[in-house]
Design a protein around this motif. Structure first.
Motif, PDB file in Angstrom:
ATOM      1  N   SER A  99       0.812  -1.209   0.000  1.00  0.00           N
ATOM      2  CA  SER A  99       0.000   0.000   0.000  1.00  0.00           C
ATOM      3  C   SER A  99       0.850   1.267   0.000  1.00  0.00           C
ATOM      4  O   SER A  99       1.993   1.283   0.432  1.00  0.00           O
ATOM      5  N   TRP A 100       0.210   2.351  -0.489  1.00  0.00           N
ATOM      6  CA  TRP A 100       0.842   3.677  -0.577  1.00  0.00           C
ATOM      7  C   TRP A 100      -0.069   4.722   0.049  1.00  0.00           C
ATOM      8  O   TRP A 100      -0.261   5.799  -0.482  1.00  0.00           O
ATOM      9  N   GLY A 101      -0.653   4.413   1.153  1.00  0.00           N
ATOM     10  CA  GLY A 101      -1.552   5.350   1.802  1.00  0.00           C
ATOM     11  C   GLY A 101      -2.876   4.682   2.124  1.00  0.00           C
ATOM     12  O   GLY A 101      -3.032   3.457   1.999  1.00  0.00           O
ATOM     13  N   ILE A 102      -3.844   5.485   2.530  1.00  0.00           N
ATOM     14  CA  ILE A 102      -5.137   4.956   2.938  1.00  0.00           C
ATOM     15  C   ILE A 102      -6.261   5.811   2.375  1.00  0.00           C
ATOM     16  O   ILE A 102      -6.053   6.935   1.959  1.00  0.00           O
ATOM     17  N   HIS A 103      -7.434   5.227   2.370  1.00  0.00           N
ATOM     18  CA  HIS A 103      -8.681   5.962   2.236  1.00  0.00           C
ATOM     19  C   HIS A 103      -9.402   5.859   3.572  1.00  0.00           C
ATOM     20  O   HIS A 103      -9.453   4.786   4.172  1.00  0.00           O
ATOM     21  N   VAL A 104      -9.953   6.966   4.031  1.00  0.00           N
ATOM     22  CA  VAL A 104     -10.786   6.969   5.222  1.00  0.00           C
ATOM     23  C   VAL A 104     -12.236   6.897   4.766  1.00  0.00           C
ATOM     24  O   VAL A 104     -12.634   7.599   3.836  1.00  0.00           O
ATOM     25  N   TRP A 207      -6.430   9.836   1.938  1.00  0.00           N
ATOM     26  CA  TRP A 207      -5.461  10.420   2.860  1.00  0.00           C
ATOM     27  C   TRP A 207      -4.119   9.744   2.578  1.00  0.00           C
ATOM     28  O   TRP A 207      -3.949   8.546   2.833  1.00  0.00           O
ATOM     29  N   ASP A 208      -3.183  10.505   2.015  1.00  0.00           N
ATOM     30  CA  ASP A 208      -1.839   9.979   1.799  1.00  0.00           C
ATOM     31  C   ASP A 208      -0.861  11.144   1.814  1.00  0.00           C
ATOM     32  O   ASP A 208      -1.238  12.274   2.132  1.00  0.00           O
ATOM     33  N   ALA A 209       0.378  10.891   1.483  1.00  0.00           N
ATOM     34  CA  ALA A 209       1.426  11.901   1.657  1.00  0.00           C
ATOM     35  C   ALA A 209       1.332  13.057   0.662  1.00  0.00           C
ATOM     36  O   ALA A 209       2.122  13.988   0.742  1.00  0.00           O
ATOM     37  N   ARG A 210       0.384  13.028  -0.258  1.00  0.00           N
ATOM     38  CA  ARG A 210       0.169  14.169  -1.145  1.00  0.00           C
ATOM     39  C   ARG A 210      -0.687  15.238  -0.470  1.00  0.00           C
ATOM     40  O   ARG A 210      -0.883  16.315  -1.012  1.00  0.00           O
ATOM     41  N   TYR A 211      -1.230  14.932   0.693  1.00  0.00           N
ATOM     42  CA  TYR A 211      -2.052  15.867   1.451  1.00  0.00           C
ATOM     43  C   TYR A 211      -1.216  16.410   2.615  1.00  0.00           C
ATOM     44  O   TYR A 211      -0.294  15.746   3.091  1.00  0.00           O
TER      45      TYR A 211
END
Length: 320
Positions: A99-104, A207-211
């Protein structure tokens, strides 16, 4: 808070032109050591968080893949699955390793004490078109709570996240609410841009490191009443919306369409109709009827339906 909001519009423009990059989920300790391990995901720029901490905060989440092709919900899963809170063990270990981040998951699955999670997204288009109005709305929301959670999105928009006790918009039974602005062009005279979106009961937000979290903590979103929330949003809506000409009957709008038309394909078609300036009129015998805004004759009714997996559209006039 004042310092954060001082140059926020300039930061939005900068983010739009200089987007951040995702970061891969990390595992510690290393798997080959044969020890228990945990996952650390970058849910925002310079903001690593343990998946166990997300669970403890009552947040429903899922893994996503590397941008730009895989940073979306996985396909082929039953939507009913996401009506139940998703945690680490609900997803295969291999998905977390890749994975490369999450969705909430917004709405009821991330509720706490009867307050569902909602994300209020101010789009970059709104910031360009009405920066003062957007900033005033954001300032009002930030000032209304003691622990605001404000995020700069990957496209240069702004997101205010919160939990709202017993939320339903006072004017609709929908789980997702919009603020639109008409932006007609020669090619599409009925075009509208979404300036504000509220993700609700069954929605999901990336929600990932682009935010970049500007204020607050993802693990501690504020609680705000719907009356306070929509007092600010309705003020923004009044500034952005042009008044409807009195000569046109109000035959329907975004607000009185069902949250779901019954299938993913029909729901995609619904969003396409809204973006092209159509208003929802009614449902009858499996058909969904629409009316094109701006047509004084009222002869542009369009029917939408699904049969054997195919979506069909029929217009009452050849020009529609």
């Amino acid at each position: 808070m004042t310092n954060v909001l001082h140059d926020i519009i300039a930061r939005c423009h900068q983010r739009h032109t200089q987007p951040l990059k995702q970061r891969k989920t990390t595992v510690a300790p290393l798997l080959y050591k044969g020890l228990p391990y945990h996952f650390r995901v970058y849910c925002a720029h310079r903001y690593p968080v343990l998946l166990q901490d997300l669970e403890a905060a009552g947040i429903s989440f899922m893994p996503i893949g590397e941008a730009p092709d895989n940073d979306r919900p996985p396909r082929g899963f039953d939507g009913k699955r996401f009506l139940k809170r998703q945690e680490v063990t609900h997803w295969d270990v291999i998905r977390w390793q890749k994975s490369w981040g999450i969705h909430v998951y917004t709405g009821l699955t991330s509720a706490r004490d009867g307050a569902p999670w909602h994300d209020i997204d101010f789009t970059y288009q709104a910031i360009c078109a009405a920066p003062d109005a957007v900033l005033a709305c954001v300032q009002a929301l930030v000032s209304a709570v003691v622990n605001p959670l404000l995020t700069l999105t990957k496209s240069g928009g702004l997101r205010f996240s919160c939990r709202i006790p017993g939320y339903l918009h006072p004017n609709t039974q929908q789980a997702q609410v919009y603020v639109y602005k008409g932006t007609p062009t020669a090619e599409n005279p009925h075009q509208q841009d979404a300036y504000l979106e509220i993700f609700g009961e069954e929605g999901h937000n990336c929600w990932d490191a682009r935010y970049e979290i500007l204020l607050g903590s993802l693990l501690d979103p504020p609680v705000i009443s719907k009356e306070v929330l929509f007092a600010s949003i309705d003020t923004l809506r009044a500034k952005l919306h042009e008044p409807i000409p009195r000569s046109l009957p109000d035959t329907g709008s975004t607000l009185n369409a069902p949250y779901s038309l019954g299938s993913d394909k029909l729901d995609l078609a619904k969003e396409a109709f809204f973006k092209r300036g159509f208003a929802y009129v009614r449902q009858a015998d499996g058909f969904h009827y629409w009316h094109q805004r701006g047509d004084e004759t009222g002869n542009t009714e369009v029917s939408l339906w699904e049969r054997e997996g195919n979506v069909w559209i029929r217009a009452s006039t050849p020009e529609t």
